[in-house]
Design a protein around this motif. Structure first.
Motif, PDB file in Angstrom:
ATOM      1  N   MET A 136       7.057  10.256  -7.626  1.00  0.00           N
ATOM      2  CA  MET A 136       7.952   9.932  -6.514  1.00  0.00           C
ATOM      3  C   MET A 136       7.244   9.092  -5.454  1.00  0.00           C
ATOM      4  O   MET A 136       7.840   8.190  -4.893  1.00  0.00           O
ATOM      5  CB  MET A 136       8.523  11.222  -5.892  1.00  0.00           C
ATOM      6  N   GLN A 137       5.972   9.408  -5.220  1.00  0.00           N
ATOM      7  CA  GLN A 137       5.232   8.592  -4.246  1.00  0.00           C
ATOM      8  C   GLN A 137       5.361   7.109  -4.608  1.00  0.00           C
ATOM      9  O   GLN A 137       5.725   6.284  -3.792  1.00  0.00           O
ATOM     10  CB  GLN A 137       3.756   9.001  -4.234  1.00  0.00           C
ATOM     11  N   SER A 138       5.104   6.843  -5.879  1.00  0.00           N
ATOM     12  CA  SER A 138       5.174   5.475  -6.354  1.00  0.00           C
ATOM     13  C   SER A 138       6.582   4.912  -6.192  1.00  0.00           C
ATOM     14  O   SER A 138       6.765   3.795  -5.734  1.00  0.00           O
ATOM     15  CB  SER A 138       4.749   5.447  -7.825  1.00  0.00           C
ATOM     16  N   ASP A 139       7.584   5.701  -6.541  1.00  0.00           N
ATOM     17  CA  ASP A 139       8.944   5.189  -6.470  1.00  0.00           C
ATOM     18  C   ASP A 139       9.344   4.859  -5.039  1.00  0.00           C
ATOM     19  O   ASP A 139       9.997   3.856  -4.782  1.00  0.00           O
ATOM     20  CB  ASP A 139       9.921   6.228  -7.039  1.00  0.00           C
ATOM     21  N   VAL A 140       8.931   5.691  -4.129  1.00  0.00           N
ATOM     22  CA  VAL A 140       9.280   5.435  -2.731  1.00  0.00           C
ATOM     23  C   VAL A 140       8.627   4.138  -2.263  1.00  0.00           C
ATOM     24  O   VAL A 140       9.265   3.271  -1.682  1.00  0.00           O
ATOM     25  CB  VAL A 140       8.841   6.626  -1.846  1.00  0.00           C
ATOM     26  N   ILE A 141       7.353   4.034  -2.566  1.00  0.00           N
ATOM     27  CA  ILE A 141       6.643   2.845  -2.075  1.00  0.00           C
ATOM     28  C   ILE A 141       7.218   1.572  -2.694  1.00  0.00           C
ATOM     29  O   ILE A 141       7.326   0.547  -2.048  1.00  0.00           O
ATOM     30  CB  ILE A 141       5.133   2.964  -2.365  1.00  0.00           C
ATOM     31  N   ASP A 196      -2.443   7.326  -7.185  1.00  0.00           N
ATOM     32  CA  ASP A 196      -3.794   7.600  -6.702  1.00  0.00           C
ATOM     33  C   ASP A 196      -4.202   6.769  -5.496  1.00  0.00           C
ATOM     34  O   ASP A 196      -5.161   7.111  -4.805  1.00  0.00           O
ATOM     35  CB  ASP A 196      -4.822   7.403  -7.836  1.00  0.00           C
ATOM     36  N   ALA A 197      -3.513   5.662  -5.247  1.00  0.00           N
ATOM     37  CA  ALA A 197      -3.912   4.801  -4.135  1.00  0.00           C
ATOM     38  C   ALA A 197      -2.901   3.678  -3.957  1.00  0.00           C
ATOM     39  O   ALA A 197      -2.091   3.404  -4.848  1.00  0.00           O
ATOM     40  CB  ALA A 197      -5.300   4.195  -4.390  1.00  0.00           C
ATOM     41  N   GLU A 251      -3.537   9.592   6.390  1.00  0.00           N
ATOM     42  CA  GLU A 251      -4.597   9.754   5.393  1.00  0.00           C
ATOM     43  C   GLU A 251      -4.084   9.229   4.056  1.00  0.00           C
ATOM     44  O   GLU A 251      -3.011   9.639   3.586  1.00  0.00           O
ATOM     45  CB  GLU A 251      -4.970  11.236   5.275  1.00  0.00           C
ATOM     46  N   HIS A 252      -4.818   8.305   3.474  1.00  0.00           N
ATOM     47  CA  HIS A 252      -4.396   7.738   2.189  1.00  0.00           C
ATOM     48  C   HIS A 252      -5.569   6.992   1.564  1.00  0.00           C
ATOM     49  O   HIS A 252      -6.550   6.683   2.248  1.00  0.00           O
ATOM     50  CB  HIS A 252      -3.223   6.765   2.396  1.00  0.00           C
ATOM     51  N   THR A 253      -5.453   6.738   0.270  1.00  0.00           N
ATOM     52  CA  THR A 253      -6.495   5.950  -0.391  1.00  0.00           C
ATOM     53  C   THR A 253      -6.032   4.503  -0.522  1.00  0.00           C
ATOM     54  O   THR A 253      -4.915   4.242  -0.970  1.00  0.00           O
ATOM     55  CB  THR A 253      -6.804   6.504  -1.789  1.00  0.00           C
ATOM     56  N   LEU A 307     -11.060   3.436  -1.086  1.00  0.00           N
ATOM     57  CA  LEU A 307     -11.455   3.915   0.237  1.00  0.00           C
ATOM     58  C   LEU A 307     -10.466   4.986   0.681  1.00  0.00           C
ATOM     59  O   LEU A 307      -9.283   4.688   0.910  1.00  0.00           O
ATOM     60  CB  LEU A 307     -11.463   2.764   1.250  1.00  0.00           C
ATOM     61  N   HIS A 308     -10.951   6.192   0.805  1.00  0.00           N
ATOM     62  CA  HIS A 308     -10.092   7.269   1.278  1.00  0.00           C
ATOM     63  C   HIS A 308     -10.443   7.572   2.722  1.00  0.00           C
ATOM     64  O   HIS A 308     -11.616   7.726   3.070  1.00  0.00           O
ATOM     65  CB  HIS A 308     -10.254   8.524   0.412  1.00  0.00           C
TER      66      HIS A 308
END
Lengths: 653, 653
Positions: free
Chosen positions: A2-7, A439-440, A485-487, A519-520
């Motif tokens: 879902m993270q990917s789909d939203v972005i 993952d990023a 906070e994110h990579t 880079l996290h």
């Protein structure tokens, strides 16, 4: 997931602030889209008629007349609609949106009760729908309709075109599939697979993903569907294809000679190949299908390890617009279609989404900054279909091996695939710059942009600035008010030996993985990542198995491949050579090349002989070597100063 | 003029004693002529049917059936007859002569009352005679009939075929010409012009020379005859020629775009071009027509200064089997048809007869010892139409630019022009070795022969012995009983730096003129001229305007061009290079190359990379250079050891 789909949705609202690509986007908006609109309406004097909108009006019953054009003429309209949609995402334009809405209404009126939409068949051969999917592009046109619908929905939120697309997709889903009474066919020209996946991303309708999978898995199974439908229709073939049903018989031409799971080479028509692989990679990732992933990897590796030009061009021959064989990469008879490099970018992007490996971004960038940009003139009004790496204009009209080569870009084409394809790629370039993965957030190349991404930790807002790919320095600054906070994964380009990455002036510490620096961090407003990517001038050598590169060298700076042009270096470029030790200097281009970095160095020229020198002689002393300054320009900008010789690979001596 | 004419007849009875060419002549007699006879009778399994003799039988009313084959199928029979005739001159053969007599009777029966003889039209389209001279080869077939008739008369003294030929020539002479009611046409495929001149030489019928002149002078005049007949027949074109009457429209394809007097370039179909020029040069000499001579010189110079391969091959492209443009000489996509080099020999011979300049003999020898000999396998059973200078067999089947290229010689062809043409050239090679001119007896190259010439001073009888072109020493000894005063002109080959010529052991004193040493003397029985023509191994360089020769070198020894073959040197011949200072040694060939001089030297190879080496890399150090012994073989003998790579032009580094 879902993270990917939203972005993904955020990618539609990236603003390009890059002066270099910004100018291209302006050209698309101000020149290409309006020009194409006039072309679709047959208002361009001296151009071949398009008739594409007229076909829809006839199919809708709004005017009398006959269908005119190619069997895929409809796609010119939907590709234009897609470019318009992306352009509206970038910059609203009321007139343009209204015009598009009217075209969409026309499509709605031309759509049949059962959802079918293809003006060739509706107007010309209503009884023959779905009798020749090998040759007749119904699914190809459907795919471009779906892509336009997704883009228009993303750009405007309007669902009208999306509904048209879904009705057609639903119709196709009833006609094709593994069930009793359904056709087991798959398209001669892939495109619907990748488009169904786009439609699935927006609608989340699982039937669309399943249908894409069906097309991919049915492909190449025996007995061959192309043969089944060929026999069923009495052995006739499509009138556009001269010859004896070759497109039905030569199944490798469309990757249909065996199941994809058994294939290992990029074969046949280059555009079809990479469009197909784009869909396959997308399905592989979404369904976590390891077999499909392995097929993608095998065919990708064959393609980029053995069948790709240094320019990111693919397809070594004109006849069939097709791949040839491993390491067969002739420079002057290359096809290297603009659309094929766009397809390669699409394939690379899907592989990158799956693999998170900078190798795919390297190829994507190579194709984009060289062949795709080179496909359009700096005036936005002229286009190359075919992108050779070497031209000798005097010889072109007289030797049939050059029949497909044009020494300068042409205004428009009877088969109008490349210009709108270049247009939609340029306006969606944000989708290639950023790859949101679980993952990023991957940043693949550093064109100036403003973008905002919704990630799990909040809203990440960033600005990329600099003058990529001309200057080495790139700054990425964060402008969101709340820390997030994110990579971030920053690509370290393969062409760059010694990249330096700083965060707020201090060396960045991160994990280097598959060509990206991960880079996290908790990113704060005002944080600034500085990349120093030295744009060293590099000599490039071809693998010794490439016979057309033997003894030769090419020049690259950053992602840009350079070339010699007659305008700067005189004729007979084959007589120029680059000494092994020559040192380059950078100069700024002038005139139409203003703003571009040109390269100069001291080279050598075999002097032009007197008129009566014989064709062959025994005396090496007759060869007079002179000094000459060599001026290299970025290859994508060649043929913007009239007709002349051009050459990428030159003798190193 | 009479001196020349008398000696011409002597050329028909030269005995080739040369071991090298003798073997070729034996192959023609024992293999090629019998094989062709079987082919003409459709007795070769797996070969495309010829049907050529059947067509004559049907035309003669001896059997029912339909015409089958090309519009020029008849010429396969007459070319065979011509080869048989020359072979009979060399070596009588009762069975062969009787077989030929029977074929000639068949031709007589197929001939129409009015002299017309062409089985296509007689059997298939009797009402359409002479309605399409642009495309339909009636005159081309007539020309080959005339040439066969002259040869058969010379060989046997029999007039039967000559009478058939004259009846047909007379018919054509009534149909075509400048007078009221005559057609102003000229052939799309030249050949009849040179053949009419041969017929004239034997019959001394001035109408034949006048008709040849008419065809030459009518050519290219406006309004264009091709257009006139095209309109007259309602705009139809010949079914063999796909496309839209292109052969009618593209008049440069047949040198018919303007009058010959206004032309300066070798254009269009290479065979047509040189056949036409052969006729033109013959007429120019016989009629002392300076304008025609100047046309020959202009077109010759363009051809050999700008459009000829080092092998004497001509025609740079497959489509159209045609010339391209100046200095456009690609090696791997060359057409360089065997028949075109035979035509070039014919043109060169006519120029030599006119000009007495060794330059023409140099070209003649180049074409003969390289492309023409190379057109036939060492077994006499396989033939090349197309003679590329570089092949990469792995790439050939996959890239359409190589559609016309075969990596090995083929058995026979549907369009069977080259094999019989090579056959007749090999058995008439004496005509090329000697050129009787009013000022001297020219000896052009030094293949072993026994010959006798009637000159003004008596009978000159001589023997050439040696092992040309392998060994440097050649002896010419005189065997006539009575002393004869005459001038001999001995060619000093352009490839030979330091020729020495001795008469009876002492340095010969003569005038050096246009590349010949003219020796005037009373020649006695036992006199011996010794030529020492050092067969130095030479590096050859192409004119810098030839882009496919840039940075490259070829190797020549005597008249023979050498090449690298995979059988000796491994694959990837493009990775081999020849250092500037490498010294060559000679070795003797083995196996099928026994008796041939091969060359060896130390060269370099770019090492084969590992499988995972990328297509492009930045590091010159990755290029590993290894030492390798290079073995060169005479190019004419390539592809006699199976399929493999071949290359003439190699990197010099």
């Amino acid at each position: 997931m879902m993270q990917s789909d939203v972005i993904e949705a955020d990618l539609n609202h990236i603003t390009i602030t890059d002066p270099f690509l910004g100018e291209y986007q302006r050209l698309i908006r101000d020149v290409v889209i309006p020009y194409q609109w006039e072309a679709l309406n047959d208002n361009i004097p001296d151009a071949e008629p398009s008739h594409a909108l007229a076909n829809y009006r006839i199919a809708a019953g709004l005017e009398p007349g006959e269908f005119y054009g190619m069997v895929f003429q409809d796609s010119d309209v939907t590709k234009w609609l897609e470019a318009v949609a992306w352009s509206l995402s970038q910059k609203p334009d009321a007139w343009l949106e209204q015009t598009a809405d009217e075209v969409i209404e026309l499509l709605a009126q031309a759509q049949c009760e059962d959802g079918y939409l293809n003006t060739w068949y509706t107007v010309k051969e209503p009884g023959l729908r779905w009798t020749n999917v090998a040759e007749c592009h119904e699914m190809y046109c459907a795919g471009h309709l779906f892509e336009a619908a997704v883009a228009f929905f993303n750009a405007t939120g309007k669902r009208r075109l999306l509904e048209i697309a879904c009705r057609f997709a639903d119709h196709i889903d009833t006609m094709f599939g593994p069930n009793e009474g359904q056709l087991r066919g798959y398209p001669g020209h892939p495109e619907i697979e990748l488009a169904l996946m786009r439609l699935y991303e927006v609608t989340l309708e699982p039937r669309y993903q399943a249908l894409a999978r069906f097309f991919l898995e049915a492909r190449g199974q025996q007995p061959y569907y192309y043969d089944i439908e060929f026999e069923k229709r009495g052995g006739s073939w499509h009138w556009d294809n001269w010859g004896d049903a070759w497109m039905v018989k030569d199944k490798a031409y469309t990757h249909a000679h065996k199941p994809l799971a058994e294939q290992s080479e990029a074969v046949g028509h280059a555009v079809r190949s990479v469009y197909l692989m784009t869909g396959l990679a997308h399905v592989a990732r979404m369904t976590q299908d390891e077999e499909k992933r392995q097929t993608c990897l095998r065919i990708w590796n064959n393609l980029v390890q053995r069948r790709m030009y240094i320019t990111g061009g693919i397809g070594s021959q004109g006849i069939g617009e097709a791949f040839t064989s491993d390491y067969d990469l002739p420079n002057d008879t290359a096809y290297a279609e603009s659309c094929a490099s766009i397809g390669l970018m699409m394939f690379a992007r899907r592989m990158l989404e799956m693999e998170g490996d900078a190798h795919y971004a390297d190829v994507m960038e190579r194709a984009f900054y060289n062949t795709v940009l080179g496909g359009m003139a700096l005036d936005g009004k002229h286009f190359f279909y075919v992108n050779p790496l070497e031209t000798h204009p005097k010889s072109i009209p007289h030797n049939h091996i050059y029949d497909h080569i044009k020494p300068v870009r042409q205004r428009w084409f009877g088969c109008a695939c490349c210009p709108p394809n270049i247009a939609r790629t340029l306006v969606t370039i944000g989708h290639y710059i950023f790859t949101p993965r679980p993952d990023a957030l991957f940043i693949n190349f550093y064109a100036g942009t403003q973008a905002q991404f919704t990630v799990s930790g909040g809203d990440l807002k960033l600005t990329i600035s600099g003058n990529y790919p001309w200057d080495e320095r790139v700054d990425i600054t964060f402008t969101h008010p709340q820390p997030v906070e994110h990579t971030l994964a920053l690509r370290l380009p393969a062409w760059c030996d010694n990249p330096q990455i700083l965060i707020n002036g201090e060396a960045a510490v991160g994990k280097r993985r598959k060509g990206y620096l991960h880079l996290h961090r908790q990113w704060q407003q005002g944080d600034c990542i500085t990349l120093l990517l030295p744009m060293t001038i590099r000599r490039v050598y071809a693998n010794p198995l490439v016979r057309h590169g033997a003894g030769k060298v090419a020049i690259q700076r950053g992602p840009l491949v350079y070339c010699l042009e007659e305008a700067d270096n005189g004729t007979q470029l084959h007589n120029l050579s680059l000494p092994e030790k020559s040192v380059f200097r950078e100069i700024e281009g002038t005139g139409v090349l203003k703003g571009k970095v040109l390269l100069q160095t001291e080279g050598k020229r075999v002097a032009t002989p007197s008129d009566d020198q014989p064709l062959y002689h025994f005396d090496r002393q007759q060869t007079v070597i002179e000094k000459q300054t060599l001026t290299f320009i970025p290859w994508f900008s060649w043929a913007n100063r009239g007709e002349g010789e051009m050459r990428i690979w030159i003798q190193e001596a």
